[in-house]
Design a protein around this motif. Structure first.
Motif, short mmCIF file in Angstrom:
data_model
loop_
_atom_site.label_atom_id
_atom_site.label_comp_id
_atom_site.label_asym_id
_atom_site.label_seq_id
_atom_site.Cartn_x
_atom_site.Cartn_y
_atom_site.Cartn_z
N SER A 34 0.83 -1.21 0.00
CA SER A 34 0.00 0.00 0.00
C SER A 34 0.86 1.26 0.00
O SER A 34 0.58 2.22 -0.72
N ILE A 35 1.91 1.24 0.81
CA ILE A 35 2.81 2.39 0.87
C ILE A 35 3.49 2.61 -0.48
O ILE A 35 3.58 3.74 -0.97
N THR A 36 3.93 1.52 -1.11
CA THR A 36 4.58 1.62 -2.42
C THR A 36 3.63 2.19 -3.46
O THR A 36 4.00 3.07 -4.25
N GLN A 37 2.39 1.72 -3.46
CA GLN A 37 1.40 2.22 -4.42
C GLN A 37 1.09 3.69 -4.17
O GLN A 37 0.97 4.47 -5.11
N MET A 38 0.97 4.09 -2.90
CA MET A 38 0.69 5.48 -2.59
C MET A 38 1.85 6.38 -2.98
O MET A 38 1.66 7.49 -3.47
N MET A 39 3.07 5.90 -2.77
CA MET A 39 4.24 6.69 -3.18
C MET A 39 4.28 6.86 -4.69
O MET A 39 4.59 7.96 -5.19
N ALA A 40 3.95 5.82 -5.44
CA ALA A 40 3.92 5.91 -6.90
C ALA A 40 2.84 6.90 -7.34
O ALA A 40 3.07 7.71 -8.24
N PHE A 41 1.68 6.85 -6.69
CA PHE A 41 0.61 7.79 -7.02
C PHE A 41 1.05 9.22 -6.73
O PHE A 41 0.85 10.12 -7.55
N ALA A 42 1.66 9.44 -5.57
CA ALA A 42 2.09 10.79 -5.20
C ALA A 42 3.15 11.31 -6.17
O ALA A 42 3.10 12.48 -6.58
N GLN A 43 4.10 10.46 -6.56
CA GLN A 43 5.13 10.88 -7.52
C GLN A 43 4.50 11.24 -8.87
O GLN A 43 4.89 12.22 -9.49
N SER A 44 3.55 10.44 -9.30
CA SER A 44 2.86 10.71 -10.56
C SER A 44 2.08 12.02 -10.49
O SER A 44 2.11 12.83 -11.40
N TYR A 45 1.41 12.23 -9.37
CA TYR A 45 0.62 13.45 -9.18
C TYR A 45 1.54 14.68 -9.17
O TYR A 45 1.25 15.68 -9.82
N LEU A 46 2.67 14.58 -8.47
CA LEU A 46 3.62 15.68 -8.44
C LEU A 46 4.20 15.96 -9.82
O LEU A 46 4.42 17.12 -10.20
N GLY A 47 4.45 14.90 -10.58
CA GLY A 47 4.94 15.08 -11.95
C GLY A 47 3.92 15.83 -12.81
O GLY A 47 4.28 16.71 -13.59
N GLY A 48 2.65 15.49 -12.64
CA GLY A 48 1.59 16.19 -13.35
C GLY A 48 1.50 17.65 -12.95
O GLY A 48 1.29 18.53 -13.80
N LEU A 49 1.67 17.92 -11.67
CA LEU A 49 1.66 19.32 -11.20
C LEU A 49 2.83 20.10 -11.79
O LEU A 49 2.68 21.26 -12.17
N ASP A 50 4.00 19.47 -11.86
CA ASP A 50 5.16 20.13 -12.45
C ASP A 50 4.91 20.45 -13.92
O ASP A 50 5.23 21.55 -14.39
N GLN A 51 4.34 19.51 -14.65
CA GLN A 51 4.04 19.74 -16.07
C GLN A 51 3.02 20.87 -16.23
O GLN A 51 3.17 21.73 -17.11
N THR A 52 2.02 20.89 -15.37
CA THR A 52 1.00 21.94 -15.43
C THR A 52 1.62 23.30 -15.13
O THR A 52 1.32 24.29 -15.79
N GLU A 53 2.49 23.34 -14.13
CA GLU A 53 3.15 24.60 -13.78
C GLU A 53 4.00 25.10 -14.94
O GLU A 53 4.01 26.30 -15.25
N GLN A 54 4.72 24.21 -15.60
CA GLN A 54 5.55 24.60 -16.74
C GLN A 54 4.69 25.11 -17.89
O GLN A 54 5.02 26.12 -18.53
N ALA A 55 3.58 24.44 -18.16
CA ALA A 55 2.69 24.87 -19.24
C ALA A 55 2.08 26.22 -18.91
O ALA A 55 1.97 27.10 -19.78
N TYR A 56 1.68 26.41 -17.66
CA TYR A 56 1.10 27.69 -17.25
C TYR A 56 2.13 28.81 -17.39
O TYR A 56 1.83 29.89 -17.88
N GLY A 57 3.37 28.52 -16.96
CA GLY A 57 4.43 29.52 -17.08
C GLY A 57 4.70 29.88 -18.53
O GLY A 57 4.91 31.06 -18.86
N ALA A 58 4.68 28.89 -19.41
CA ALA A 58 4.91 29.16 -20.83
C ALA A 58 3.78 30.01 -21.41
O ALA A 58 4.03 30.95 -22.18
N GLN A 59 2.54 29.72 -21.03
CA GLN A 59 1.41 30.51 -21.51
C GLN A 59 1.46 31.93 -20.95
O GLN A 59 1.15 32.90 -21.65
N GLU A 60 1.87 32.06 -19.71
CA GLU A 60 1.99 33.38 -19.09
C GLU A 60 3.04 34.21 -19.80
O GLU A 60 2.84 35.39 -20.10
N THR A 61 4.18 33.59 -20.10
CA THR A 61 5.25 34.29 -20.81
C THR A 61 4.79 34.69 -22.20
O THR A 61 5.01 35.82 -22.65
#
Length: 72
Positions: A34-61
């Protein structure tokens, strides 16, 4: 702590000790999974947030540049 739970050794060589240790080991392994699955989910979610932040920054620029070019 989950790793310790998954590695419980029976204190004696009678059936009750073996049963308790096996149950604890199974519980510990389930917790580790369960811990391993939750860590994988959290890493995936954080990766998605990073991608969204980069896309937002590019659109803002891009939007800022478009605005500045229109002001000239």
């Amino acid at each position: 702590m989950a790793e310790r739970l998954a590695a419980v050794m029976a204190p004696g060589h009678e059936p009750a000790s073996g049963f308790v240790a096996e149950t604890q080991n199974n519980s510990g392994q389930a917790l580790l999974n369960s811990i391993t699955q939750m860590m994988a989910f959290a890493q995936s979610y954080l990766g998605g947030l990073d991608q969204t932040e980069q896309a937002y920054g590019a659109q803002e620029t891009s939007g800022s540049q478009t605005f500045q070019n229109g002001m000239r």
